[in-house]
Motif scaffolding. Structure first.
Motif, mmCIF file in Angstrom:
data_model
loop_
_atom_site.group_PDB
_atom_site.id
_atom_site.type_symbol
_atom_site.label_atom_id
_atom_site.label_comp_id
_atom_site.label_asym_id
_atom_site.label_seq_id
_atom_site.Cartn_x
_atom_site.Cartn_y
_atom_site.Cartn_z
ATOM 1 N N MET A 2 -86.452 38.689 40.125
ATOM 2 C CA MET A 2 -87.668 38.041 39.675
ATOM 3 C C MET A 2 -87.459 36.529 39.685
ATOM 4 O O MET A 2 -86.345 36.056 39.653
ATOM 5 N N TYR A 3 -88.519 35.819 39.692
ATOM 6 C CA TYR A 3 -88.436 34.367 39.739
ATOM 7 C C TYR A 3 -89.214 33.758 38.579
ATOM 8 O O TYR A 3 -90.001 34.413 37.922
ATOM 9 N N THR A 50 -88.425 35.493 45.180
ATOM 10 C CA THR A 50 -87.406 36.376 44.615
ATOM 11 C C THR A 50 -86.088 36.262 45.365
ATOM 12 O O THR A 50 -85.018 36.403 44.773
#
Length: 102
Positions: A1-2, A40
Motif C-alpha cells: 500500500m502507499y 504500490t
C-alpha cells in the motif's frame, strides 16, 4: 500500500500514466488501477520508474479486461517490450493475482 504523500511525490509519473492511458484509449477503472499499482510498486530510482509505470499500465489493462499488447503499451510509455516483460508478473502478483507459468 502507499501513502497519500507518495501520490504527491510521483505526480509526474501519474501524469505519464494518464498520457499513456489516453494513447491506449483505456477507461477510468484501468487508469485508476494503473496508478494504484504504480504507487504500490514504485522504486526509489527514477531510472526504474518508467519500466514499473509501463508494467503497471499493462497489468491494469490485463486485469480490467481492456487487454493491450506489451508492444502497444511499450510504445505508449516509451520503454522496450523487454522492460514490461521483466516486471509485469511481479506487479500482477503484488495485486493479488497468480502469474501464469508460461
Amino acid at each position: 500500500m502507499y501513502r497519500a504523500r507518495d501520490a504527491v511525490e510521483n505526480e509526474q509519473w501519474i501524469a505519464a500514466i494518464e498520457e499513456a492511458s489516453e494513447r491506449l484509449d483505456l477507461g477510468t477503472e484501468t487508469r485508476s488501477r494503473a496508478a494504484d499499482l504504480f504507487l504500490t510498486n514504485a522504486p526509489e530510482s527514477d531510472r526504474s520508474k518508467r519500466a514499473v509505470l509501463a508494467a503497471s499500465v499493462y497489468v491494469s489493462a490485463l486485469t480490467t479486461g481492456e487487454r493491450r499488447s506489451q508492444s502497444a503499451v511499450a510504445d505508449a510509455t516509451g520503454v522496450s517490450r523487454l522492460a514490461i516483460q521483466s516486471r509485469w508478473k511481479e506487479i500482477l502478483e503484488s495485486a493479488g493475482f497468480d502469474a501464469p507459468d508460461w
